[in-house]
Design a protein around this motif. Structure first.
Motif, PDB file in Angstrom:
ATOM      1  N   GLY A 185     -18.367  15.833   8.567  1.00 20.80           N
ATOM      2  CA  GLY A 185     -19.645  16.240   9.139  1.00 20.80           C
ATOM      3  C   GLY A 185     -19.542  17.054  10.413  1.00 20.80           C
ATOM      4  N   HIS A 186     -18.343  17.528  10.786  1.00 20.59           N
ATOM      5  CA  HIS A 186     -18.160  18.228  12.058  1.00 20.59           C
ATOM      6  C   HIS A 186     -17.352  19.507  11.875  1.00 20.59           C
ATOM      7  CE1 HIS A 186     -19.668  14.815  14.437  1.00 20.59           C
ATOM      8  NE2 HIS A 186     -19.021  14.054  13.584  1.00 20.59           N
ATOM      9  N   ARG A 187     -17.756  20.570  12.618  1.00 22.28           N
ATOM     10  CA  ARG A 187     -16.942  21.758  12.698  1.00 22.28           C
ATOM     11  C   ARG A 187     -15.594  21.366  13.302  1.00 22.28           C
ATOM     12  NH1 ARG A 187     -20.314  23.142   9.923  1.00 22.28           N
ATOM     13  NH2 ARG A 187     -21.811  24.859  10.074  1.00 22.28           N
ATOM     14  N   THR A 188     -14.511  21.761  12.667  1.00 25.42           N
ATOM     15  CA  THR A 188     -13.191  21.288  13.090  1.00 25.42           C
ATOM     16  C   THR A 188     -12.187  22.430  13.097  1.00 25.42           C
ATOM     17  OG1 THR A 188     -13.651  19.132  12.086  1.00 25.42           O
ATOM     18  CG2 THR A 188     -11.350  19.613  12.601  1.00 25.42           C
ATOM     19  N   ALA A 189     -11.342  22.451  14.126  1.00 27.27           N
ATOM     20  CA  ALA A 189     -10.214  23.375  14.188  1.00 27.27           C
ATOM     21  C   ALA A 189      -8.934  22.572  13.987  1.00 27.27           C
ATOM     22  CB  ALA A 189     -10.173  24.094  15.528  1.00 27.27           C
ATOM     23  N   ILE A 190      -8.099  23.008  13.057  1.00 24.53           N
ATOM     24  CA  ILE A 190      -6.815  22.355  12.829  1.00 24.53           C
ATOM     25  C   ILE A 190      -5.741  23.141  13.563  1.00 24.53           C
ATOM     26  CG2 ILE A 190      -5.120  21.626  11.119  1.00 24.53           C
ATOM     27  CD1 ILE A 190      -7.329  21.426   9.076  1.00 24.53           C
ATOM     28  N   PHE A 191      -5.131  22.528  14.580  1.00 23.48           N
ATOM     29  CA  PHE A 191      -4.053  23.163  15.325  1.00 23.48           C
ATOM     30  C   PHE A 191      -2.742  22.892  14.599  1.00 23.48           C
ATOM     31  CE2 PHE A 191      -5.495  24.271  19.824  1.00 23.48           C
ATOM     32  CZ  PHE A 191      -6.785  24.512  19.407  1.00 23.48           C
ATOM     33  N   ASP A 226     -17.076   9.390  13.401  1.00 23.42           N
ATOM     34  CA  ASP A 226     -18.158   8.415  13.554  1.00 23.42           C
ATOM     35  C   ASP A 226     -17.769   7.036  13.037  1.00 23.42           C
ATOM     36  OD1 ASP A 226     -19.648  10.452  14.594  1.00 23.42           O
ATOM     37  OD2 ASP A 226     -20.834  10.801  12.781  1.00 23.42           O
ATOM     38  N   THR A 227     -17.034   7.001  11.938  1.00 20.63           N
ATOM     39  CA  THR A 227     -16.665   5.703  11.374  1.00 20.63           C
ATOM     40  C   THR A 227     -15.857   4.887  12.373  1.00 20.63           C
ATOM     41  OG1 THR A 227     -14.780   6.847  10.352  1.00 20.63           O
ATOM     42  CG2 THR A 227     -16.695   6.406   8.950  1.00 20.63           C
ATOM     43  N   ILE A 228     -14.869   5.514  13.010  1.00 17.66           N
ATOM     44  CA  ILE A 228     -14.010   4.801  13.951  1.00 17.66           C
ATOM     45  C   ILE A 228     -14.789   4.404  15.199  1.00 17.66           C
ATOM     46  CG2 ILE A 228     -12.024   5.092  15.501  1.00 17.66           C
ATOM     47  CD1 ILE A 228     -10.667   6.670  13.290  1.00 17.66           C
ATOM     48  N   ARG A 229     -15.611   5.319  15.725  1.00 18.17           N
ATOM     49  CA  ARG A 229     -16.367   5.006  16.940  1.00 18.17           C
ATOM     50  C   ARG A 229     -17.364   3.872  16.707  1.00 18.17           C
ATOM     51  NH1 ARG A 229     -19.519   9.108  18.224  1.00 18.17           N
ATOM     52  NH2 ARG A 229     -18.995  10.497  16.527  1.00 18.17           N
ATOM     53  N   LYS A 230     -17.979   3.867  15.541  1.00 18.78           N
ATOM     54  CA  LYS A 230     -18.963   2.827  15.250  1.00 18.78           C
ATOM     55  C   LYS A 230     -18.301   1.487  14.967  1.00 18.78           C
ATOM     56  CE  LYS A 230     -22.541   5.974  13.536  1.00 18.78           C
ATOM     57  NZ  LYS A 230     -23.323   6.452  12.373  1.00 18.78           N
ATOM     58  N   LEU A 231     -17.125   1.509  14.359  1.00 19.41           N
ATOM     59  CA  LEU A 231     -16.454   0.254  14.019  1.00 19.41           C
ATOM     60  C   LEU A 231     -15.778  -0.375  15.231  1.00 19.41           C
ATOM     61  CD1 LEU A 231     -14.910   1.139  10.541  1.00 19.41           C
ATOM     62  CD2 LEU A 231     -16.886  -0.300  10.999  1.00 19.41           C
ATOM     63  N   PHE A 232     -15.128   0.430  16.055  1.00 22.40           N
ATOM     64  CA  PHE A 232     -14.436  -0.123  17.221  1.00 22.40           C
ATOM     65  C   PHE A 232     -15.378  -0.362  18.394  1.00 22.40           C
ATOM     66  CE2 PHE A 232     -10.464   1.480  15.254  1.00 22.40           C
ATOM     67  CZ  PHE A 232      -9.689   0.336  15.404  1.00 22.40           C
ATOM     68  N   GLY A 233     -16.396   0.499  18.549  1.00 25.42           N
ATOM     69  CA  GLY A 233     -17.258   0.373  19.710  1.00 25.42           C
ATOM     70  C   GLY A 233     -16.587   0.930  20.959  1.00 25.42           C
ATOM     71  N   LYS A 234     -17.113   0.594  22.116  1.00 26.75           N
ATOM     72  CA  LYS A 234     -16.591   1.110  23.378  1.00 26.75           C
ATOM     73  C   LYS A 234     -15.267   0.434  23.713  1.00 26.75           C
ATOM     74  CE  LYS A 234     -17.835   1.887  28.211  1.00 26.75           C
ATOM     75  NZ  LYS A 234     -18.828   1.601  29.291  1.00 26.75           N
ATOM     76  N   LYS A 258     -10.080  -0.381   5.621  1.00 22.15           N
ATOM     77  CA  LYS A 258     -10.427   0.551   4.543  1.00 22.15           C
ATOM     78  C   LYS A 258     -11.613   1.450   4.889  1.00 22.15           C
ATOM     79  CE  LYS A 258      -7.307  -0.734   1.542  1.00 22.15           C
ATOM     80  NZ  LYS A 258      -6.215   0.190   1.165  1.00 22.15           N
ATOM     81  N   GLY A 259     -12.388   1.079   5.904  1.00 19.20           N
ATOM     82  CA  GLY A 259     -13.564   1.886   6.245  1.00 19.20           C
ATOM     83  C   GLY A 259     -13.360   2.822   7.414  1.00 19.20           C
ATOM     84  N   LEU A 260     -12.137   2.916   7.934  1.00 24.40           N
ATOM     85  CA  LEU A 260     -11.913   3.694   9.149  1.00 24.40           C
ATOM     86  C   LEU A 260     -12.052   5.195   8.931  1.00 24.40           C
ATOM     87  CD1 LEU A 260      -8.944   1.836  10.891  1.00 24.40           C
ATOM     88  CD2 LEU A 260     -11.362   1.839  11.533  1.00 24.40           C
ATOM     89  N   ILE A 261     -11.573   5.707   7.800  1.00 22.23           N
ATOM     90  CA  ILE A 261     -11.620   7.139   7.544  1.00 22.23           C
ATOM     91  C   ILE A 261     -12.506   7.398   6.328  1.00 22.23           C
ATOM     92  CG2 ILE A 261     -10.281   9.184   6.951  1.00 22.23           C
ATOM     93  CD1 ILE A 261      -9.770   8.227   9.762  1.00 22.23           C
ATOM     94  N   GLY A 262     -13.496   8.247   6.504  1.00 18.92           N
ATOM     95  CA  GLY A 262     -14.408   8.581   5.411  1.00 18.92           C
ATOM     96  C   GLY A 262     -15.762   8.986   5.970  1.00 18.92           C
ATOM     97  N   LEU A 263     -16.735   9.074   5.114  1.00 19.32           N
ATOM     98  CA  LEU A 263     -18.087   9.417   5.551  1.00 19.32           C
ATOM     99  C   LEU A 263     -18.804   8.152   6.018  1.00 19.32           C
ATOM    100  CD1 LEU A 263     -19.039  11.882   2.678  1.00 19.32           C
ATOM    101  CD2 LEU A 263     -18.388  12.470   5.016  1.00 19.32           C
ATOM    102  N   PRO A 264     -19.525   8.206   7.155  1.00 22.12           N
ATOM    103  CA  PRO A 264     -20.178   7.018   7.713  1.00 22.12           C
ATOM    104  C   PRO A 264     -21.476   6.663   6.993  1.00 22.12           C
ATOM    105  CG  PRO A 264     -20.632   8.894   9.106  1.00 22.12           C
ATOM    106  CD  PRO A 264     -19.712   9.396   8.015  1.00 22.12           C
ATOM    107  N   ILE A 265     -21.387   6.428   5.694  1.00 24.43           N
ATOM    108  CA  ILE A 265     -22.569   6.114   4.890  1.00 24.43           C
ATOM    109  C   ILE A 265     -22.668   4.594   4.769  1.00 24.43           C
ATOM    110  CG2 ILE A 265     -23.692   6.404   2.657  1.00 24.43           C
ATOM    111  CD1 ILE A 265     -22.124   9.014   2.340  1.00 24.43           C
TER     112      ILE A 265
END
Length: 479
Positions: free
Chosen positions: A80-86, A109-117, A208-215
């Protein structure tokens, strides 16, 4: 129920297309990196995830760089984000050297929402303070003074209980619970086996939910991972409350001088203490980092040692030399770990060919130039360790397993990056090194083994894992 879910999905797609169109209209810069943004919202995410599932995460980048003439950076849209691959060591050097200047740590988003601050999702001074605070219990000083002997005790017990007397087993399925138990003991002084087992089961769902679409729809991986994260944090907060009370009443034992207690009593320069939820989030992070990546690495080491008998013999010789210099039953110490030079070269070569983690993400803090291309503020940036590690320009004969690559000065800087680099280098690097070496010492001096599935496929889901868990047949050494 089905109709409702379809309606939600339809509205989600409509909104995503609207956002995509408006965002695309705002891009007028002519010298963006070559590449394609793919489909609205989804972008090229499905191809990205498919390459990981196929065990070839390097192909996603290779196919696109080949298509556009091997530029040092390409554009795409992921999660869901514009991304540059270095690409390559130049890209790694640029990103690691410009942390908190041009770029900052960012996670999907998946990682930020699952781990929190927590440390991974913090930036600036807060992240620096958290890192410094946690390094007190994760850096070399802590490992040399506190943890090495404990790791050896737990490892010996694990091998005695789970390996001895068994003819066959699956390595990943066996070492993962042991490493989770070890992390709970080291960071929480938790010795309730039933609670550790419950937390470990929740972690399996969480991962299993760390990488993917945050649906977050019932039945999706992310939905299940969110529920698991809530359950894990609930248990951690209960443990935190109990420890806080023990510290307040001054009844915490000396064994409770661990990371949890340290986080409870530490404050930043403004006198602010972490909240219980913030502590739970950071403990969740170190429990994840302290066992899953090491479990994957140990599994792949055992795979490679079985595939390369001569390398196994060299490792065994080094470890028997260390064992022979100790009294019967004497535990490993920090000095012993430093002697395991060849074994660590083997570990590094395993991580070169199959780094446990593909890479990480950053976010552009401002518009900036890299290799003649413009990266726009707000774009996400990622780098790929697998591509760099398997590039013939960095490692000649790159598919050959050769631990001698790490002798002497070792690889050229920024070509070997399994732990990242710069201010955001993996906090648990030293912890992982000691965990892995302690286990390898104990396992090779006890067993030799054969693979039951030669050339077993490895997939990144999200970590590099043999799809069948690496089943092996054990051959105990004759005493």
């Amino acid at each position: 129920m089905v109709v409702l879910l379809l309606l939600v999905l339809f509205l989600f797609i409509i909104v995503s297309v609207f956002v995509y169109i408006n965002h695309t209209k705002s891009i007028t810069v002519n010298n963006l990196p070559p590449g394609s943004f793919g489909w609205p919202f989804i972008g090229e995410t499905l191809a990205y995830l498919r390459s990981r599932k196929n065990g070839t995460p390097e192909n996603f980048e290779r196919e696109r760089t080949a298509k556009y003439g091997s530029p040092p950076v390409i554009k795409t849209s992921l999660l869901g984000h514009r991304t540059a691959i270095f690409c390559g060591p130049e890209g790694n050097k640029f990103l690691f050297g410009n942390e908190n200047k041009l770029v900052a740590s960012w996670w999907p988003d998946t990682i930020r929402k699952l781990f929190g601050k927590c440390l991974n999702t913090s930036r600036g001074d807060e992240a620096k303070w958290l890192r410094k605070t946690m390094l007190t219990y994760l850096g070399p000083d802590a490992l040399s003074n506190r943890y090495t002997a404990t790791m050896d005790i737990v490892t010996r017990r694990h091998i005695q209980n789970q390996w001895q007397g068994r003819r066959e087993l699956k390595v990943f399925n066996t070492v993962r619970p042991y490493l989770f138990e070890l992390a709970c003991i080291l960071f929480l002084s938790l010795d309730d086996l039933q609670q550790i087992t419950e937390l470990g089961s929740l972690f399996n769902v969480f991962l299993k939910g760390l990488i993917g679409l945050p649906i977050s729809i019932p039945g999706t991986r992310f939905y299940r991972a969110k529920k698991a994260a809530v359950a894990i944090k609930k248990q951690l907060i209960m443990i935190i409350k109990q420890r806080r009370l023990a510290l307040k009443q001054d009844v915490a034992s000396s064994s409770d001088e661990d990371l949890l207690s340290h986080l409870l009593v530490s404050s930043d320069e403004n006198g602010r203490f972490l909240s219980e939820m913030e502590i739970a989030n950071n403990i969740l992070l170190v429990l994840f980092a302290g066992h899953d990546t090491s479990a994957v690495t140990i599994t792949l080491i055992m795979k490679n040692l079985a595939e390369h008998p001569q390398v196994y013999e060299f490792v065994l010789k080094e470890q028997l030399g260390i064992l022979g210099a100790k009294a019967p039953g004497e535990l490993l110490n920090w000095e012993d770990i430093q002697k395991m030079r060849y074994t660590w070269n083997v570990v590094c070569e395993v991580m070169r060919i199959n780094p446990p983690v593909v890479g990480a993400f950053r976010e552009a803090l401002v518009d900036f130039e890299f290799a003649g291309y413009t990266i726009l503020k707000g774009w996400k940036i990622t780098w790929n360790a697998v591509v760099t590690h398997k590039d013939e320009a960095n490692f000649p004969n790159a598919t050959k397993f050769d631990p001698s690559r790490f002798e002497g000065a070792g690889p050229t800087p920024f070509t070997f990056v399994p732990f990242g680099g710069g201010p955001r280098m993996c906090l648990g690097k030293e912890l992982a090194r000691v965990q892995i070496l302690v286990f390898i010492h104990n396992i090779v001096t006890t067993f030799k083994w054969d693979l039951l599935i030669p050339d077993e496929k490895i997939e990144y889901d999200p970590l590099a894992t043999p799809v069948k868990g690496l089943p092996i047949r054990l051959h105990p050494h004759q005493v």
